[in-house]
Design an enzyme around this catalytic site. Structure first.
Site, PDB file in Angstrom:
ATOM      1  N   GLY A 190      62.978  65.114 -54.159  1.00  0.00           N
ATOM      2  CA  GLY A 190      63.446  63.822 -54.478  1.00  0.00           C
ATOM      3  C   GLY A 190      62.885  62.796 -53.775  1.00  0.00           C
ATOM      4  N   GLY A 225      57.252  60.644 -51.224  1.00  0.00           N
ATOM      5  CA  GLY A 225      55.801  60.753 -50.715  1.00  0.00           C
ATOM      6  C   GLY A 225      55.749  61.022 -49.360  1.00  0.00           C
ATOM      7  N   VAL A 229      54.970  60.062 -45.482  1.00  0.00           N
ATOM      8  CA  VAL A 229      55.267  58.836 -44.642  1.00  0.00           C
ATOM      9  C   VAL A 229      54.435  59.184 -43.415  1.00  0.00           C
ATOM     10  CG1 VAL A 229      56.936  57.674 -43.324  1.00  0.00           C
ATOM     11  CG2 VAL A 229      57.649  58.756 -45.588  1.00  0.00           C
ATOM     12  N   LYS A 251      54.749  54.618 -46.154  1.00  0.00           N
ATOM     13  CA  LYS A 251      55.003  55.478 -47.016  1.00  0.00           C
ATOM     14  C   LYS A 251      54.029  55.314 -48.407  1.00  0.00           C
ATOM     15  CE  LYS A 251      59.176  55.978 -47.698  1.00  0.00           C
ATOM     16  NZ  LYS A 251      60.716  55.832 -48.086  1.00  0.00           N
ATOM     17  N   ASP A 278      70.210  57.294 -54.826  1.00  0.00           N
ATOM     18  CA  ASP A 278      69.938  58.415 -53.944  1.00  0.00           C
ATOM     19  C   ASP A 278      70.552  58.111 -52.542  1.00  0.00           C
ATOM     20  OD1 ASP A 278      69.224  60.998 -53.187  1.00  0.00           O
ATOM     21  OD2 ASP A 278      67.114  60.591 -53.051  1.00  0.00           O
TER      22      ASP A 278
END
Ligand code: NAG
Ligand code: NAG
Ligand code: NAG
Ligand code: NAG
Ligand code: NAG
Ligand code: NAG
Ligand code: NAG
Ligand code: NAG
Ligand code: NAG
Ligand code: NAG
Ligand code: NAG
Ligand code: NAG
Length: 769
Positions: A494, A497, A499, A514, A609
């Site tokens: 979830g 990408g 970092v 990021k 989230d």
């Protein structure tokens, strides 16, 4: 004649020719200002010891770098300068003495024994020897504001800054090599307390001394001269400077309170290599005096008086400010209300030592409380607490927009007299500059950087921000892939990408970069609009987006770097359980951040989230929510039904699985789960438990609540049973299966703050469809 002397000296080549390496300075030798014998040179002619001119006709005794006339040591620095009648002598009875020409004599070198000869060394050290040629005194043992190569600052000793660029007397700052191993910068006029410190090396542990070696490295050495740690270990240090032996390094506590390392190349140039604290001189506590604050523009710190104050001495703005109105006689409460008004300023903080603290619901209440109180001259309203303060106001500083609560939760009020507002020229808006225009990128390097990390690359990025003050010049970004996964909360499914850790402004500011992956196809314009919306969010409890890059399908987001990792690591991974009071504070901080996203920013943002891995902790352990606003990029059109489930198992609201519209209440649900996790320091779903009923925290919490056994949840840590019960009640309301039953974030904050009462929650899944 002095002038002639310096013209002559400023050409080292000439000196080298005409002054062969000196024999030692013999007893009976004297120096006179205004003569060709005003100083003793070191053999190479780089350093001189003697009379250094001060002002139009005065002199003081110093050691200086000849070609740039930089003073590196001063004798009796707080004495008044001497006149041209003075004489400096290495007397026949072995003392180094200054006679001021008026019959007063002063010892320059307080040696333990009689000297037999002296020497001005090429290192910049003036040394007195006894008849056995043993050192009995050296200037290196008595540093003023500068360390030279080969010189140490022993444990317990300190450097004091100059009082100004042109005045060598003891100034306003000190650098102390503490006995505990920490190297700390303080205002001069303070004791060694943490609240006064404005920079520290953090090398606490063993006793050691600070040492500057011949290639410009500052290290902490133990008593057997073993380098334990380095203060600067930057491999990017100019190699030219290290090659050969021409470079003279010096580390100086400058008059502005910044400790700087300089490289002096013997061609008349002085180059700054490092600074502590780096960057913003306004970080120097006490740079601006009482009742004033500092702004930093174009590398230039400036002091401004607070509302109601004027400079004590307009020609010395760092001296501080005084009230610009008369104080009214005050006999009791409300007595002085008619004589003053209150004015407010935002993004200002001062040293927090209020004489009175009280919880208040409204800013206006706080303002009035100060107005009505004769002893109150300023009040700070922060997070529902009103703190009253007397004068003087110390260490006043502007804070970054991102450090402050969203809109007006941190506000200071100042009491002003009847004329002061008209006299006062709007110092609360010292950042009037427009942000530079947003630049769209088209840099071919981006893809490359991602693959080849730890490589310098020029990267054009758009900066987002309101004040130019905190914007980063388009510049060199240095990347390093973050080794610690999870530091930015992206270690689970979830995530958006990879970092990277980066640095801006020549390493002065760390950032997290990021790279978005798995994006829904989307135009550049939509992406930019979204980024700008995120960029406009300013809240103390949100991670700040500093900029972004977009090229083709590549998307990079640049965030402020959070040094203390994620809340997840803190509550699940830490060795030591986070203190109960800190957990309560963090829970409230997160709630405030979500409230801002839902109700207070321009376009409401549903996070989608919320989980401990997405809550990051900054250096002051303030909780900040990350990754907000991104759900939309992955799932456009938030108002409709989402096709797939976003979010993370254990935190997602039941409606995600039911094909019904997602609202802000989905975040409220996740917050409820996180709140329970914070309270109990365990994951919502925990398989390794002794009793099966404890597997799902939300169920177990409800059970404990109903049976009145809440203490089982928190291992009897909570000092205040009511706080614990209230927090569990809030959490149980938040995790109701039915979205309409869940409170809004506004109510959550009010309930957590104890402002509204909390009803008994029903069983979270009793109303389930
Ligand atoms: C010494 O030099 C200063 C300025 O360079 C001058 O004003 C002063 O008169 C000189 N004094 C003597 C005694 O020459
Ligand atoms: C000279 O040094 C001695 C000890 O070495 C010390 O007690 C004394 O105070 C010093 N005098 C001055 C003027 O610094
Ligand atoms: C230098 O500063 C000190 C302390 O601030 C002050 O007493 C002294 O007069 C100043 N000297 C000159 C020449 O300005
Ligand atoms: C300290 O004052 C002296 C004398 O004016 C000056 O030459 C020197 O550059 C000053 N040092 C610093 C670090 O400002
Ligand atoms: C230094 O400290 C003394 C005593 O605390 C105080 O009276 C004085 O005002 C201080 N001076 C400055 C410049 O802060
Ligand atoms: C200074 O310290 C560094 C690191 O220990 C070392 O590499 C360098 O050779 C030292 N320079 C000198 C001149 O000793
Ligand atoms: C200094 O550090 C070195 C390396 O850790 C150690 O071997 C040495 O014994 C230390 N010296 C003292 C006096 O502690
Ligand atoms: C500098 O280097 C030259 C040759 O490389 C050497 O002769 C000289 O002694 C060195 N000077 C110092 C001060 O180390
Ligand atoms: C001085 O030397 C440095 C390093 O070699 C060089 O970068 C600089 O340009 C020189 N400056 C002058 C004025 O020659
Ligand atoms: C001061 O004023 C406030 C607000 O008007 C009032 O509530 C309070 O009672 C007053 N206090 C006194 C001592 O008069
Ligand atoms: C305004 O200030 C003057 C003196 O500066 C004072 O006499 C007067 O009473 C003040 N007025 C009010 C309303 O406080
Ligand atoms: C306070 O502000 C009000 C409104 O601006 C003004 O009428 C009044 O004179 C001010 N009072 C003082 C003491 O400055």
């Amino acid at each position: 004649m002095t002038f002639l002397l310096f013209t002559f000296l400023s050409s080292p080549a000439t000196i080298a020719q005409t002054q062969p390496p000196k024999p030692p300075i013999q007893l009976g030798t004297s120096l006179f200002p205004n003569s060709t014998h005003a100083s003793w040179l070191s053999p190479s002619g780089v350093f001189a010891f003697g009379f250094y001119p001060q002002g139009s006709s005065g002199f003081f005794v110093a050691i200086w770098l000849v070609d740039v006339k930089t003073v590196v040591w001063t004798a009796n620095r707080d004495d008044p300068p001497v006149t041209s009648n003075a004489r400096l002598q290495l007397t026949t009875d072995g003392k180094l003495v200054l006679s001021d020409g008026q019959g007063e004599e002063k010892v320059i070198a307080n040696a333990s024994a009689k000297a037999s000869f002296a020497s001005m060394l090429d290192s910049g050290n003036l040394v007195l020897y006894n008849k056995d040629s043993s050192i009995i005194w050296q200037s290196f043992d008595h540093p003023t504001d500068t360390l030279l190569m080969g010189q140490s600052l022993p444990a317990g000793d300190q450097l004091f800054s100059n009082s100004s660029r042109i005045n060598h007397s003891t100034g306003r700052f000190r650098l102390k090599m503490q006995g505990d191993g920490n190297l700390v910068l303080y205002p001069a006029n303070t004791t060694d307390t943490r609240r006064d410190a404005y920079w520290a090396s953090g090398t606490v542990g063993t006793k050691h001394h600070l040492y500057l070696n011949h290639t410009g490295l500052l290290s902490f050495r133990n008593s057997s001269n073993f380098d334990l740690k380095f203060l600067n270990n930057d491999p990017s240090l100019d190699n030219d400077l290290h090659s050969g032996n021409q470079t003279i390094f010096r580390a100086t506590l400058d008059f502005d309170g910044v400790f700087r390392l300089y490289a002096h190349v013997n061609n008349g140039s002085d180059k700054k290599i490092c600074s502590w604290p780096e960057g913003n001189t306004c970080e120097v506590k006490g740079f601006c005096g009482f009742n004033s604050f500092c702004t930093f523009n174009d590398d230039n710190p400036e002091c401004h008086c607070l509302a109601g104050f004027d400079f004590i001495d307009p020609s010395k703005e760092t001296l501080g400010c005084k009230r610009n109105f008369a104080k009214a006689e005050c006999r009791g409460e409300n007595d002085s209300v008619a004589f003053y008004n209150m004015t407010s300023m935002y993004n200002i903080l001062w040293e927090d030592h209020p004489y009175f603290k009280v919880v208040m619901s409204w800013e206006e209440e706080c303002s009035f409380a100060c107005l009505a109180d004769c002893n109150c001259w300023g009040a700070l309203y922060e997070g529902g607490t009103c703190k009253k303060q007397g004068l003087p106001l110390r260490y006043v500083r502007r804070i970054k927009g991102s450090d402050a609560y969203g809109d007006s939760t941190v506000v200071v009020f100042l009491k002003v007299g009847n004329n002061s507002l008209t006299n006062w020229k709007g110092n609360d808006k010292p950042v009037p500059k427009q942000p530079p225009p947003i630049k769209t990128t088209g840099n071919k390097a981006i893809g490359h950087i991602i693959v080849v990390t730890t490589v310098f690359a020029l990267l054009l990025c758009a900066s987002i921000g309101i004040s130019s003050h905190y914007m980063y010049k388009i510049g060199v970004l240095r990347y390093k892939r973050l080794m610690e996964t999870g530091i930015l909360g992206l270690n689970e499914g979830g995530s958006f990408g990879a970092v990277y850790k980066g640095a801006l402004n020549k390493g002065r500011r760390l950032v997290a970069v990021k790279r978005l992956e798995k994006l829904v196809e989307e135009g550049e314009r939509e992406f930019q609009a979204e980024m700008r919306a995120i960029g406009k969010t300013h809240h103390r409890n949100l991670v700040r987006l500093l900029g972004f890059c977009a090229e083709g399908s590549k998307r990079l987001l640049v965030y402020e770097y959070m040094t203390n990792g994620s809340l997840g690591n803190l509550i699940f991974g830490a060795q030591r359980r986070l203190d109960w009071n800190d957990r309560v504070r963090i829970a409230l901080e997160i709630a405030r951040g979500i409230l801002y996203l839902h109700e207070e920013c321009e376009a409401p943002i549903i996070h989608c989230d919320i989980k401990p891995q997405n809550i990051l902790m900054d250096e002051f352990s303030t909780a900040k929510i990350s990754d907000f606003g991104l759900a939309k990029l992955l799932m456009p059109d938030q108002t409709r039904t989402f096709t797939g489930v976003r979010g993370t198992r254990g935190y997602v609201a039941p409606e995600w699985h039911k094909n019904i519209p997602i609202s802000v209440k989905a975040d409220v649900y996740s917050y409820g789960v996180v709140l329970l996790e914070i309270l109990c320091c365990r994951r919502n779903i925990e398989v390794n438990v002794s009793v099966p009923e404890e597997v799902l925290l939300s169920n177990w919490a409800y059970k404990c609540f109903v049976t009145g056994q809440l203490n089982k949840l928190v291992l009897w840590e909570a000092s205040d049973k009511n706080v614990l019960e209230n927090m569990v009640k809030v959490a149980l309301w938040c995790i109701q299966d039915e979205p309409v039953l869940r409170p809004t974030m506004k109510s959550v904050v009010l309930m957590l703050e104890g402002i509204t009462d909390i009803a008994i929650p029903p069983c979270p899944n009793s109303n389930s469809m």
